[in-house]
Motif scaffolding. Structure first.
Motif, mmCIF file in Angstrom:
data_model
loop_
_atom_site.group_PDB
_atom_site.id
_atom_site.type_symbol
_atom_site.label_atom_id
_atom_site.label_comp_id
_atom_site.label_asym_id
_atom_site.label_seq_id
_atom_site.Cartn_x
_atom_site.Cartn_y
_atom_site.Cartn_z
ATOM 1 N N GLU A 1 0.826 -1.207 0.000
ATOM 2 C CA GLU A 1 0.000 0.000 0.000
ATOM 3 C C GLU A 1 0.865 1.263 0.000
ATOM 4 O OE1 GLU A 1 -2.631 1.246 3.429
ATOM 5 O OE2 GLU A 1 -4.155 0.572 1.991
ATOM 6 N N MET B 1 1.937 1.770 -3.461
ATOM 7 C CA MET B 1 0.845 2.341 -4.253
ATOM 8 C C MET B 1 0.724 3.842 -4.014
ATOM 9 S SD MET B 1 -2.208 -0.474 -3.896
ATOM 10 C CE MET B 1 -2.109 -2.123 -4.596
ATOM 11 N N GLN B 2 0.794 4.258 -2.753
ATOM 12 C CA GLN B 2 0.675 5.685 -2.455
ATOM 13 C C GLN B 2 1.850 6.475 -3.035
ATOM 14 O OE1 GLN B 2 -0.261 6.788 1.532
ATOM 15 N NE2 GLN B 2 -1.771 5.174 1.821
ATOM 16 N N ASN C 1 3.453 5.819 -5.589
ATOM 17 C CA ASN C 1 3.389 5.798 -7.051
ATOM 18 C C ASN C 1 1.973 6.067 -7.559
ATOM 19 O OD1 ASN C 1 6.193 4.604 -8.142
ATOM 20 N ND2 ASN C 1 5.676 3.579 -6.217
ATOM 21 N N SER C 2 1.201 6.806 -6.769
ATOM 22 C CA SER C 2 -0.178 7.098 -7.162
ATOM 23 C C SER C 2 -0.251 7.973 -8.403
ATOM 24 C CB SER C 2 -0.922 7.775 -6.004
ATOM 25 O OG SER C 2 -0.273 8.995 -5.649
ATOM 26 N N LEU D 1 2.666 -4.363 -9.781
ATOM 27 C CA LEU D 1 2.349 -4.674 -8.384
ATOM 28 C C LEU D 1 2.823 -6.074 -8.005
ATOM 29 C CD1 LEU D 1 -1.259 -3.172 -8.227
ATOM 30 C CD2 LEU D 1 0.873 -2.130 -7.466
ATOM 31 N N PHE E 1 -6.079 -0.405 -5.997
ATOM 32 C CA PHE E 1 -5.220 0.728 -6.368
ATOM 33 C C PHE E 1 -6.054 1.903 -6.848
ATOM 34 C CE2 PHE E 1 -1.933 2.446 -9.530
ATOM 35 C CZ PHE E 1 -1.318 3.231 -8.573
ATOM 36 N N LYS F 1 -6.548 5.689 -5.251
ATOM 37 C CA LYS F 1 -6.399 6.940 -6.008
ATOM 38 C C LYS F 1 -7.618 7.848 -5.818
ATOM 39 C CE LYS F 1 -3.284 5.604 -9.773
ATOM 40 N NZ LYS F 1 -3.035 5.760 -11.213
#
Length: 306
Positions: free
Chosen positions: A201, A204-205, A207-208, A217, A244, A248
């Motif tokens: 997570e 993900m943040q 690379n948002s 991923l 994901f 976003k």
């Protein structure tokens, strides 16, 4: 039957030993003869708790929910030793001499049950445990074990009722229900242990702003696309890409709440080149279009004073 320990019970602890007449009834009853309790209980902060048996005629489950202890099991191939800590369950099979005790400085609190039955020996395989030299395993780590507490509480509360045959059958079916749920809890614990959702997570943040795909991923998790997607769905209940995209949208809501950036600019900052696709996705997740969300969440301008 291997007698439970005679350890003095502190306040709040309990020990139930089934009467012989009821044990014989359970051993012959069609609903319970395959697996039924002989004794069970709950020891709280069991300082000084220590048991050693050279003869062991039944199966014994010990679940530690607080503190820790240690054990030694004598197998034909030699001794197996280890520590039992909170969230772990130990199964001592019939026929194996053993010793176990609470830690002196951090004594365990345990739920335990002696049980028998025509299928008791199969419980090792059912729980994914083994007593063979090549793969000796006597301990399970459980996740979300608190979900079992209502069943455990009901089982323990039976001791406050008069022991009758129908109550003994209820006790057996409750124990069977507990055992039936253990493999799932153990599997979930293994999945959480081997799948670092928090690290993913954070990735993900961080690379948002990018248009990541499933391959990106899966590479972070060190798994193939297929195994990653399957494990992710098991852990979170949703697909990686949906997770994901919803992350976003949460970030988009934050920008809509706190900035005056256009919807197009916000979409681009989150890796969406097509603002119309972003708006459709936003409405699908939030139920309203981005502009309507902003209008309903930003504070209204104060009216000029008269």
């Amino acid at each position: 039957m291997s007698q439970p320990s005679a350890w003095p019970l502190p306040s709040g602890s309990s020990r139930v030993v089934m009467p012989l007449e009821l044990i014989e009834h359970l051993a012959g009853h069609p609903l319970t003869r395959h697996l039924f309790p002989l004794a069970y209980g709950h020891y709280i902060a069991a300082k000084g708790h220590h048991v050693e048996r050279d003869q062991h005629t039944d199966y014994l489950l010990i679940f530690c929910h607080q503190g820790r202890g240690n054990y030694r099991i004598t197998t034909p191939q030699g001794n197996v030793t280890g520590e039992l800590s909170a969230g772990q369950l130990l199964l001592l099979p019939a026929g194996f001499p053993h010793r176990y005790q609470a830690h002196s400085d951090d004594p365990w609190s345990i739920y335990w049950a002696h049980y028998s039955g025509s299928s008791a020996a199969k419980s090792m395989d059912f729980l994914g445990l083994s007593s063979t030299a090549e793969s000796a395993k006597f301990v399970l780590t459980l996740s979300a074990w608190q979900n079992l507490l209502p069943i455990v509480t009901t089982l323990l509360n039976l001791q406050h009722q008069r022991w009758q045959r129908h109550n003994a059958v209820i006790a057996a079916t409750l124990l069977q229900q507990l055992l039936a749920q253990l493999p799932q809890l153990a599997e979930q614990a293994q999945q959480y242990h081997s799948f670092d959702l928090l690290a993913l997570e954070r990735f993900m943040q961080d690379n948002s702003h990018r248009d990541l795909d499933l391959e990106d991923l899966a590479a972070v998790a060190g798994l193939s696309r297929y195994h990653f997607a399957k494990k992710f769905k098991t852990v979170t209940g949703t697909s990686p890409m949906r997770y994901f995209n919803e992350l976003k949208i949460k970030l988009a809501c934050r920008q809509l709440d706190t900035s005056t950036a256009t919807v197009r600019a916000i979409a681009q900052s989150l890796g969406f080149d097509d603002p119309y696709y972003f708006s459709r996705l936003f409405k699908k997740v939030m139920g309203v279009a981005p502009s309507d969300y902003r209008d309903s969440h930003q504070p209204q301008a104060s009216s000029p004073q008269q």
